[in-house]
Design a protein around this motif. Structure first.
Motif, PDB file in Angstrom:
ATOM      1  N   PHE A 157      31.605  30.480   3.448  1.00 34.92           N
ATOM      2  CA  PHE A 157      32.754  31.137   4.084  1.00 34.92           C
ATOM      3  C   PHE A 157      32.572  32.647   4.111  1.00 34.92           C
ATOM      4  O   PHE A 157      32.759  33.296   5.150  1.00 34.92           O
ATOM      5  CB  PHE A 157      34.035  30.758   3.335  1.00 34.92           C
ATOM      6  CG  PHE A 157      35.276  31.448   3.838  1.00 34.92           C
ATOM      7  CD1 PHE A 157      35.645  31.381   5.172  1.00 34.92           C
ATOM      8  CD2 PHE A 157      36.092  32.145   2.962  1.00 34.92           C
ATOM      9  CE1 PHE A 157      36.799  32.007   5.637  1.00 34.92           C
ATOM     10  CE2 PHE A 157      37.251  32.772   3.409  1.00 34.92           C
ATOM     11  CZ  PHE A 157      37.606  32.705   4.747  1.00 34.92           C
ATOM     12  N   GLU A 158      32.194  33.235   2.987  1.00 37.31           N
ATOM     13  CA  GLU A 158      32.003  34.682   2.954  1.00 37.31           C
ATOM     14  C   GLU A 158      30.848  35.109   3.863  1.00 37.31           C
ATOM     15  O   GLU A 158      30.926  36.123   4.550  1.00 37.31           O
ATOM     16  CB  GLU A 158      31.755  35.148   1.516  1.00 37.31           C
ATOM     17  CG  GLU A 158      32.945  35.005   0.597  1.00 37.31           C
ATOM     18  CD  GLU A 158      34.133  35.863   1.012  1.00 37.31           C
ATOM     19  OE1 GLU A 158      33.948  36.841   1.770  1.00 37.31           O
ATOM     20  OE2 GLU A 158      35.262  35.569   0.591  1.00 37.31           O
ATOM     21  N   ILE A 223      32.575  24.120   5.455  1.00 38.31           N
ATOM     22  CA  ILE A 223      33.346  24.854   4.453  1.00 38.31           C
ATOM     23  C   ILE A 223      34.593  24.067   4.055  1.00 38.31           C
ATOM     24  O   ILE A 223      34.893  23.898   2.864  1.00 38.31           O
ATOM     25  CB  ILE A 223      33.736  26.244   4.996  1.00 38.31           C
ATOM     26  CG1 ILE A 223      32.497  27.130   5.156  1.00 38.31           C
ATOM     27  CG2 ILE A 223      34.762  26.919   4.077  1.00 38.31           C
ATOM     28  CD1 ILE A 223      32.734  28.345   6.034  1.00 38.31           C
ATOM     29  N   ILE A 224      35.326  23.597   5.035  1.00 34.46           N
ATOM     30  CA  ILE A 224      36.559  22.848   4.769  1.00 34.46           C
ATOM     31  C   ILE A 224      36.259  21.545   4.046  1.00 34.46           C
ATOM     32  O   ILE A 224      36.941  21.178   3.077  1.00 34.46           O
ATOM     33  CB  ILE A 224      37.321  22.604   6.084  1.00 34.46           C
ATOM     34  CG1 ILE A 224      37.866  23.936   6.622  1.00 34.46           C
ATOM     35  CG2 ILE A 224      38.457  21.597   5.897  1.00 34.46           C
ATOM     36  CD1 ILE A 224      38.363  23.865   8.053  1.00 34.46           C
ATOM     37  N   SER A 225      35.212  20.855   4.471  1.00 33.63           N
ATOM     38  CA  SER A 225      34.830  19.612   3.806  1.00 33.63           C
ATOM     39  C   SER A 225      34.471  19.850   2.343  1.00 33.63           C
ATOM     40  O   SER A 225      34.917  19.114   1.453  1.00 33.63           O
ATOM     41  CB  SER A 225      33.641  18.983   4.539  1.00 33.63           C
ATOM     42  OG  SER A 225      33.145  17.851   3.843  1.00 33.63           O
ATOM     43  N   ASP A 226      33.696  20.895   2.074  1.00 35.33           N
ATOM     44  CA  ASP A 226      33.294  21.192   0.689  1.00 35.33           C
ATOM     45  C   ASP A 226      34.502  21.533  -0.174  1.00 35.33           C
ATOM     46  O   ASP A 226      34.614  21.081  -1.328  1.00 35.33           O
ATOM     47  CB  ASP A 226      32.304  22.356   0.675  1.00 35.33           C
ATOM     48  CG  ASP A 226      30.884  21.921   1.011  1.00 35.33           C
ATOM     49  OD1 ASP A 226      30.634  20.710   1.143  1.00 35.33           O
ATOM     50  OD2 ASP A 226      30.008  22.805   1.131  1.00 35.33           O
ATOM     51  N   ARG A 255      42.165  24.990  -3.678  1.00 35.17           N
ATOM     52  CA  ARG A 255      43.257  24.953  -2.716  1.00 35.17           C
ATOM     53  C   ARG A 255      43.554  26.343  -2.158  1.00 35.17           C
ATOM     54  O   ARG A 255      43.822  26.506  -0.958  1.00 35.17           O
ATOM     55  CB  ARG A 255      44.510  24.387  -3.383  1.00 35.17           C
ATOM     56  CG  ARG A 255      44.419  22.910  -3.728  1.00 35.17           C
ATOM     57  CD  ARG A 255      45.485  22.500  -4.715  1.00 35.17           C
ATOM     58  NE  ARG A 255      45.356  21.097  -5.083  1.00 35.17           N
ATOM     59  CZ  ARG A 255      45.911  20.558  -6.162  1.00 35.17           C
ATOM     60  NH1 ARG A 255      46.648  21.304  -6.976  1.00 35.17           N
ATOM     61  NH2 ARG A 255      45.734  19.277  -6.424  1.00 35.17           N
ATOM     62  N   ALA A 256      43.538  27.350  -3.029  1.00 33.47           N
ATOM     63  CA  ALA A 256      43.840  28.708  -2.593  1.00 33.47           C
ATOM     64  C   ALA A 256      42.779  29.226  -1.628  1.00 33.47           C
ATOM     65  O   ALA A 256      43.108  29.833  -0.604  1.00 33.47           O
ATOM     66  CB  ALA A 256      43.964  29.636  -3.799  1.00 33.47           C
ATOM     67  N   ILE A 257      41.496  29.001  -1.933  1.00 28.78           N
ATOM     68  CA  ILE A 257      40.440  29.433  -1.027  1.00 28.78           C
ATOM     69  C   ILE A 257      40.514  28.642   0.278  1.00 28.78           C
ATOM     70  O   ILE A 257      40.311  29.193   1.374  1.00 28.78           O
ATOM     71  CB  ILE A 257      39.059  29.286  -1.681  1.00 28.78           C
ATOM     72  CG1 ILE A 257      38.942  30.201  -2.910  1.00 28.78           C
ATOM     73  CG2 ILE A 257      37.951  29.606  -0.680  1.00 28.78           C
ATOM     74  CD1 ILE A 257      39.060  31.691  -2.608  1.00 28.78           C
ATOM     75  N   VAL A 261      40.866  30.026   4.051  1.00 27.77           N
ATOM     76  CA  VAL A 261      40.007  29.615   5.172  1.00 27.77           C
ATOM     77  C   VAL A 261      40.854  29.236   6.384  1.00 27.77           C
ATOM     78  O   VAL A 261      40.611  29.698   7.509  1.00 27.77           O
ATOM     79  CB  VAL A 261      39.096  28.446   4.753  1.00 27.77           C
ATOM     80  CG1 VAL A 261      38.386  27.843   5.967  1.00 27.77           C
ATOM     81  CG2 VAL A 261      38.071  28.897   3.714  1.00 27.77           C
ATOM     82  N   TYR A 262      41.845  28.388   6.172  1.00 26.88           N
ATOM     83  CA  TYR A 262      42.714  27.980   7.279  1.00 26.88           C
ATOM     84  C   TYR A 262      43.446  29.182   7.886  1.00 26.88           C
ATOM     85  O   TYR A 262      43.581  29.290   9.113  1.00 26.88           O
ATOM     86  CB  TYR A 262      43.735  26.953   6.797  1.00 26.88           C
ATOM     87  CG  TYR A 262      43.211  25.548   6.623  1.00 26.88           C
ATOM     88  CD1 TYR A 262      42.469  24.924   7.635  1.00 26.88           C
ATOM     89  CD2 TYR A 262      43.483  24.819   5.468  1.00 26.88           C
ATOM     90  CE1 TYR A 262      41.997  23.623   7.482  1.00 26.88           C
ATOM     91  CE2 TYR A 262      43.019  23.508   5.302  1.00 26.88           C
ATOM     92  CZ  TYR A 262      42.277  22.922   6.314  1.00 26.88           C
ATOM     93  OH  TYR A 262      41.824  21.634   6.161  1.00 26.88           O
TER      94      TYR A 262
END
Length: 540
Positions: A157-158, A223-226, A255-257, A261-262
């Motif tokens: 993500f970063e 990213i979301i899957s991981d 959950r926060a990360i 992302v979302y």
């Protein structure tokens, strides 16, 4: 038959001083049996991944700094020794990213990913079992696997936020419906390299150098899957299972990360669902353990000392012994022996009246934040230095010795929730549920930072439904200043159609760049381009 693995692992310097892992590329083949003899061996490799994200080149340093330098609220101080045309911080500030190749950001980010991949491979291929090691319980297995997915998701993500394009929707997302993803998300080479496997059983060079860049869509899907896997596998506390200690990921951190992302995607529906899992869904309050720090009793007006203590608390925690500030969902833990805040402190902190920091706060930030004179986020977290050319400003968020570096705080979840509600409220009459919800979250933040928030800032009686969104976005500027949010948030607002260009801030005569300009993308290191057959460089 033993399998063999090529390692690109980060040195994990343990408390015993033992160097368990290997630093940098090693193209010799090693038996997995020499690496994985127990759960603790696997945990040490995972610890190396944590070491990589706690590096000054990544999450604990440059990934926070560069987001601010590319935006408009930080400047390179021209009055100190050390700012040269070749200085990468100066080049990033000038947005001369063609010259500002900073290979360690890329390399160490992928080092963390490679360590995580090694752990995932070992666990999912049962290289360690309970029969081999009684410590390898189901709880330990799930925790380590969740941590590996968390680190891999966080790093991809970063990396995509600096090296890839901003996610976009063709039809805009709203607080109640997710839009249609833009075809731009599927443009070739718009994302980053998705490394999901360790280098196992290599028989030809193309197995490790033939992988190209993914699309933005593919990158975000991984990213979301991981992070979803991490959310399901991780415990609620880092003080559970093998090698329990502060600084390890939890399901709340995942959950926060994931919410971040979302929100970066402008997928407000899913962002709000994840936010509720972290802080609850009651506007104006937090119903989980991640409440905002309050030296004063909840609902009580803070004294000046209370307000000062409230704003500095998230940035005052040191080592594993001091308690986690309640609003810090996830932080990187350092010590006097192995500090994690060295880069942030070196670049941001004014050491003495005669030794100013390389990175200063811009006059644009002071104007944009428009603090009340008594707001302790101004009086306690910003230092003002008199100068013949006008005052200069420096942040004090990172001036604690060997401080733990917050990665994400619950106040970000509140601001995201407030913005989502405010967007919906702006199309509704005054007093709608969404309008009142956004107001309640604003009050929750402001009531802890100043003695009389109602007198200092607009109140519920003066912020109408058409003004609430601007107030929430201004509050984000005040609260998340210099924490690595600004540039990424500007690109998000660009994709949302709120802004057209990235503001230049205090830069004079600088080229005006659109929010999605290729000139704002970091260049992939030349070493990666030379060694990889299919990696395409970001365009100029």
């Amino acid at each position: 038959m033993k399998k063999y693995i090529i390692l690109t692992l980060f040195i994990a310097v343990l408390s015993t001083g033992c160097k368990k892992l290997i630093n940098g590329p090693d193209h010799s083949t090693l038996s997995t049996g020499a690496i994985f003899e127990s759960a603790r061996d696997l945990d040490n490799i995972l610890y190396g991944a944590y070491g990589a994200i706690a590096s000054g080149h990544t999450v604990a340093g440059n990934w926070k700094l560069f987001s601010e330098l590319l935006a408009d609220h930080v400047i390179v101080n021209p009055l100190i020794t050390g700012s040269t045309p070749e200085d990468p911080y100066d080049q990033v500030y000038k947005r001369a990213l063609k010259q500002a190749e900073y290979a360690d950001n890329w390399r160490i980010g992928y080092t963390a990913i490679q360590n995580a991949n090694t752990v995932i491979y070992a666990i999912e291929n049962n290289l360690i079992t309970k029969e081999i090691d009684p410590e390898y319980s189901d709880v330990t297995r799930d925790k380590m696997l969740g941590e590996a997915y968390f680190i891999r998701g966080l790093c991809h993500f970063e990396l995509v936020r600096f090296y890839g394009k901003q996610y976009q929707f063709s039809t805009p997302s709203t607080p109640t419906s997710t839009g249609i993803p833009s075809p731009n998300n599927s443009l070739p080479n718009s994302g980053v390299i998705l490394r999901t496997k360790p280098s196992i059983n290599i028989t030809k060079a193309d197995d490790i150098i033939g992988q190209g860049r993914a699309t933005v869509e593919e990158t975000y899907q991984l990213i979301i899957s991981d992070l979803k896997k991490a959310e399901d596998l991780l415990p609620a506390s880092s003080l559970q299972g093998l090698s329990a200690r502060r600084g390890r990921a939890t399901n709340y951190a995942a959950r926060a990360i994931l919410a971040r992302v979302y929100f970066q995607q402008n997928d407000f529906v899913n962002a709000k669902l994840e936010i509720a899992k972290v802080i609850g869904d009651v506007p104006g309050s937090i119903t989980t353990a991640y409440t905002l720090v309050r030296a004063n009793a909840a609902g009580a007006t803070p004294s000046l000392a209370n307000a000062q203590a409230n704003v500095i608390a998230p940035f005052s925690s040191t080592g594993v012994i001091t308690a986690r500030p309640t609003e810090v969902i996830y932080d990187l833990v350092g010590s006097t022996v192995v500090p994690v805040n060295t880069v942030l402190k070196t670049k941001y902190v004014q050491v003495a009246s005669t030794t100013e920091a390389q990175l200063a706060v811009s006059a644009t930030f002071i104007a944009d934040a428009n603090f009340n004179a008594n707001d302790t986020r101004l009086t306690r977290l910003i230092t003002t230095v008199a100068s013949p050319g006008g005052p200069r400003y420096y942040t004090r968020k990172y001036d604690q010795a060997a401080m733990n570096v917050p990665v994400i705080r619950s106040v970000e979840m509140i601001l995201d929730r407030a913005e989502i509600n405010a967007m919906e409220a702006s199309t509704l009459p005054n007093g709608s549920a969404q309008h009142l919800a956004a107001l309640a979250d604003l009050v929750q933040i402001r009531s802890r930072v100043i003695v009389n928030a109602a007198a200092a800032y607009p109140t519920a009686t003066t912020i109408n439904s058409t003004q609430i969104l601007a107030e929430v976005r201004k509050e984000r500027i005040r609260e998340l200043a210099f924490e690595g949010d600004r540039f990424h948030n500007l690109r998000r607002l660009g994709a949302l159609g709120v802004i057209t260009n990235i503001p230049n801030g205090d830069r004079t005569g600088a080229e005006v760049l659109s929010w999605n300009s290729n000139k704002l993308l970091f260049k992939i290191p030349n070493a990666e381009i030379r060694s990889s057959n299919n990696v395409v460089q970001n365009p100029d």
